[in-house]
Design a protein around this motif. Structure first.
Motif, PDB file in Angstrom:
ATOM      1  N   ASN A 165       0.811   3.969  -2.971  1.00  0.00           N
ATOM      2  CA  ASN A 165       0.435   5.356  -2.720  1.00  0.00           C
ATOM      3  C   ASN A 165       1.531   6.322  -3.151  1.00  0.00           C
ATOM      4  O   ASN A 165       1.250   7.390  -3.679  1.00  0.00           O
ATOM      5  CB  ASN A 165       0.114   5.559  -1.235  1.00  0.00           C
ATOM      6  N   LEU A 166       2.792   5.944  -2.927  1.00  0.00           N
ATOM      7  CA  LEU A 166       3.900   6.803  -3.354  1.00  0.00           C
ATOM      8  C   LEU A 166       3.933   6.918  -4.877  1.00  0.00           C
ATOM      9  O   LEU A 166       4.229   7.974  -5.430  1.00  0.00           O
ATOM     10  CB  LEU A 166       5.227   6.252  -2.838  1.00  0.00           C
ATOM     11  N   LEU A 209       0.788   9.199  -5.914  1.00  0.00           N
ATOM     12  CA  LEU A 209       0.769  10.604  -5.496  1.00  0.00           C
ATOM     13  C   LEU A 209       0.942  11.606  -6.649  1.00  0.00           C
ATOM     14  O   LEU A 209       0.088  12.467  -6.826  1.00  0.00           O
ATOM     15  CB  LEU A 209       1.801  10.832  -4.388  1.00  0.00           C
ATOM     16  N   LYS A 261       0.844  -1.211   0.000  1.00  0.00           N
ATOM     17  CA  LYS A 261       0.000   0.000   0.000  1.00  0.00           C
ATOM     18  C   LYS A 261       0.872   1.250   0.000  1.00  0.00           C
ATOM     19  O   LYS A 261       0.587   2.214  -0.705  1.00  0.00           O
ATOM     20  CB  LYS A 261      -0.911   0.005   1.228  1.00  0.00           C
ATOM     21  N   LEU A 262       1.936   1.214   0.781  1.00  0.00           N
ATOM     22  CA  LEU A 262       2.839   2.370   0.833  1.00  0.00           C
ATOM     23  C   LEU A 262       3.477   2.607  -0.542  1.00  0.00           C
ATOM     24  O   LEU A 262       3.467   3.727  -1.063  1.00  0.00           O
ATOM     25  CB  LEU A 262       3.929   2.138   1.894  1.00  0.00           C
ATOM     26  N   GLU A 318      -2.646   8.898   4.312  1.00  0.00           N
ATOM     27  CA  GLU A 318      -2.505   7.449   4.364  1.00  0.00           C
ATOM     28  C   GLU A 318      -1.029   7.027   4.365  1.00  0.00           C
ATOM     29  O   GLU A 318      -0.632   6.108   5.079  1.00  0.00           O
ATOM     30  CB  GLU A 318      -3.237   6.817   3.172  1.00  0.00           C
ATOM     31  N   ILE A 319      -0.211   7.743   3.576  1.00  0.00           N
ATOM     32  CA  ILE A 319       1.226   7.443   3.519  1.00  0.00           C
ATOM     33  C   ILE A 319       1.861   7.611   4.904  1.00  0.00           C
ATOM     34  O   ILE A 319       2.594   6.743   5.383  1.00  0.00           O
ATOM     35  CB  ILE A 319       1.930   8.348   2.473  1.00  0.00           C
ATOM     36  N   ASN A 320       1.507   8.704   5.574  1.00  0.00           N
ATOM     37  CA  ASN A 320       2.057   8.932   6.918  1.00  0.00           C
ATOM     38  C   ASN A 320       1.651   7.834   7.886  1.00  0.00           C
ATOM     39  O   ASN A 320       2.448   7.345   8.670  1.00  0.00           O
ATOM     40  CB  ASN A 320       1.591  10.283   7.465  1.00  0.00           C
ATOM     41  N   ASN A 372      10.160   2.391  -5.673  1.00  0.00           N
ATOM     42  CA  ASN A 372       9.299   2.528  -4.489  1.00  0.00           C
ATOM     43  C   ASN A 372       9.045   1.193  -3.832  1.00  0.00           C
ATOM     44  O   ASN A 372       8.916   1.084  -2.618  1.00  0.00           O
ATOM     45  CB  ASN A 372       7.925   3.083  -4.886  1.00  0.00           C
ATOM     46  N   LEU A 389      -4.194  10.711   0.167  1.00  0.00           N
ATOM     47  CA  LEU A 389      -3.022   9.842  -0.045  1.00  0.00           C
ATOM     48  C   LEU A 389      -1.904  10.175   0.935  1.00  0.00           C
ATOM     49  O   LEU A 389      -1.290   9.282   1.523  1.00  0.00           O
ATOM     50  CB  LEU A 389      -2.489   9.999  -1.470  1.00  0.00           C
ATOM     51  N   SER A 438       9.911   0.146  -0.109  1.00  0.00           N
ATOM     52  CA  SER A 438       8.831  -0.207   0.807  1.00  0.00           C
ATOM     53  C   SER A 438       8.972  -1.628   1.331  1.00  0.00           C
ATOM     54  O   SER A 438       8.476  -1.942   2.398  1.00  0.00           O
ATOM     55  CB  SER A 438       7.482  -0.078   0.112  1.00  0.00           C
ATOM     56  N   ARG A 485       3.501   4.585   7.116  1.00  0.00           N
ATOM     57  CA  ARG A 485       4.903   4.655   7.550  1.00  0.00           C
ATOM     58  C   ARG A 485       5.011   4.409   9.050  1.00  0.00           C
ATOM     59  O   ARG A 485       5.910   3.718   9.520  1.00  0.00           O
ATOM     60  CB  ARG A 485       5.504   6.013   7.195  1.00  0.00           C
TER      61      ARG A 485
END
Ligand SMILES: Nc1nc2c(ncn2[C@@H]2O[C@H](COP(=O)(O)OP(=O)(O)OP(=O)(O)O)[C@@H](O)[C@H]2O)c(=O)[nH]1
Ligand SMILES: [Mg+2]
Length: 420
Positions: free
Chosen positions: A123-124, A127, A119-120, A167-169, A264, A164, A268, A172
């Motif tokens: 999303n990256l 973005l 997911k990370l 969600e990324i934060n 990415n 996004l 990740s 992480r």
């Protein structure tokens, strides 16, 4: 869904375009997309606006009609504007290699950690491309499956972006918590000094099958892992403790590699791949029957380098030997072993090779040392960790942990050997 595959090749390319497009076709199939036509163009560098040149775009447009394609897949990671420009010119949905790989990973992720990591990564990737994908989504009515809700326009894109970012934060943070737990586990293992042996290799080379063959050989088949003839069948890390010939090690099975993995994704998946970096010995599983054996070998060596794992001692396991035509194949200058999960070729040899390469460790054993050998008992007590000591009829009974290198001195008095 029918797809046209499009590649730009430059003189800097490491792999030939036929290989690269074949690999892309397999990735498409893994995402349940049918490749119907391949187009390649040689350029000094990809066109900054449209990836391929103007003339090639016309050719692609003709192919789209001729082959009734629904989607175009590009063989590299495109910039957001390259994606938008080509999709507008061709009036069709366009995705790139990174997006395709991310989709497959997302579908296959089976553990909590893999889910968070994918997911990370996704999303990256999304973005900077969210506005474009939103447009694309409305063109296809959701066929590319990228986004959860529908809508179009700048404000929607701004909302998407904020969503996004949040969600990324969050992802992480969650991954960081998991990492702390994992580091503790690794520390604990280092204290116990159990060596780690990692199976690595190109996707579908037979890593998980090799894990199962070993488990089966030591009668631990109930701990088997998932095996399937598909790309990225394994998307997490699985550890199994192996006890063999008085030694023990942890065998690790993990994700397979392909060329041009999105960066990415590698970032990740650091945690999933961390086990490889910590390995004491690497078994590089190779599909020796593949016509692209050299390319696949290099892909894996490149990823190992990116992970800083290229200095770890390793063995090339020439798997699928049962269907390999070139019987003279060998890997120059490296240690290798021909192997087959299908015919069980060289299974004990593989285990022996592993044992000779993993560093000194200890073993726990039960000994009965005759009273006449007081000196031996004395040596034992200076080197061993003693769990239990008891004076019995025929001698002193010990339940001890000793360095493997000293075991030979005591082997004669091992209760297992005395009983057998
Ligand atoms: N003929 C033959 N097939 C094999 C051998 N080893 C594995 N396979 C087949 O190869 C396919 C892939 O095997 P896996 O063990 O799932 O491969 P993997 O490397 O773990 O793949 P990923 O997890 O997708 O990266 C399966 O269909 C296996 O049955 C072998 O020695 N000979
Ligand atoms: Mg696997």
């Amino acid at each position: 869904m029918n797809a046209i595959l499009v590649a730009v090749t430059t003189t800097f390319d490491k792999y030939d375009v036929e290989y690269s497009l074949d690999e892309l076709a397999n990735l498409a199939l893994a995402a349940e997309i049918k490749p119907v036509f391949k187009i390649a163009q040689k350029l000094n560098s990809p066109n900054a606006k449209t990836y391929v040149g103007k003339g090639k775009l016309t050719e692609i447009a003709i192919a789209i009609t001729a082959y009734k394609a629904d989607i175009v897949i590009f063989n590299d990671e495109l910039t957001p504007s390259q994606l938008r420009n080509t999709a507008t010119e061709l009036n069709i949905n366009c995705i790139d290699r990174s997006y395709l790989i991310l989709q497959i990973f997302e579908k296959r992720a089976a553990t909590k950690q893999a889910n968070l990591e994918i997911k990370l990564a996704k999303n990256l990737y999304l973005l900077p491309r969210i506005a474009f994908l939103r447009e694309q989504e409305s063109r296809s009515g959701g066929a590319t499956g990228a986004l959860s809700s529908k809508g179009a326009g700048e404000t929607q894109a701004e909302l998407d972006r904020r969503h996004l970012m949040a969600e990324i934060n969050h992802l992480r943070k969650e991954l960081k918590n998991m990492q702390a737990m994992k580091e503790q586990q690794i520390l604990k293992r280092q204290k116990n000094a159990i060596p780690i042996v990692a199976l690595v290799g190109y996707t579908n080379a037979g890593k998980s099958s090799t894990m199962n063959t070993i488990l089966n050989y030591i009668a631990k088949e109930d701990k088997a892992v998932y095996v399937k003839d598909q790309l990225f069948a394994t998307l997490a890390t699985y550890n199994r403790q192996i006890n063999y010939d008085k030694k023990e090690f942890i065998l690790v099975d993990t994700i397979g590699f392909v060329s041009k993995l999105p960066h990415n994704l590698i970032n990740s998946f650091q945690q999933t791949l961390a086990e490889i970096k910590n390995a004491d010995y690497i078994i590089h599983v190779v599909d020796s029957s593949s016509k692209y054996i050299n390319e696949q070998l290099n892909v894996v060596l490149d990823v190992l380098k990116a992970l800083n794992a290229n200095q770890i001692p390793s063995l090339f396991l020439l798997n699928k030997w049962d269907k390999t035509i070139d019987n003279n194949m060998h890997i120059l200058g490296y240690e290798s072993l021909t192997f087959s999960n299908k015919t069980q070729l060289h299974v004990p040899e593989l285990l022996d090779t592993i044992l000779t390469h993993i560093g000194p460790s200890t073993i726990r054993t039960k000994l009965l040392i005759p009273y006449s050998l007081g000196k031996l008992s004395h040596i034992l007590e200076t080197i061993a960790y003693i769990y239990q000591k008891e004076y019995q009829n025929y001698g002193t009974y010990y339940d001890v942990e000793i360095p493997i290198k000293d075991y030979a001195k005591f082997q004669k008095y091992d209760l297992d050997n005395l009983i057998n």
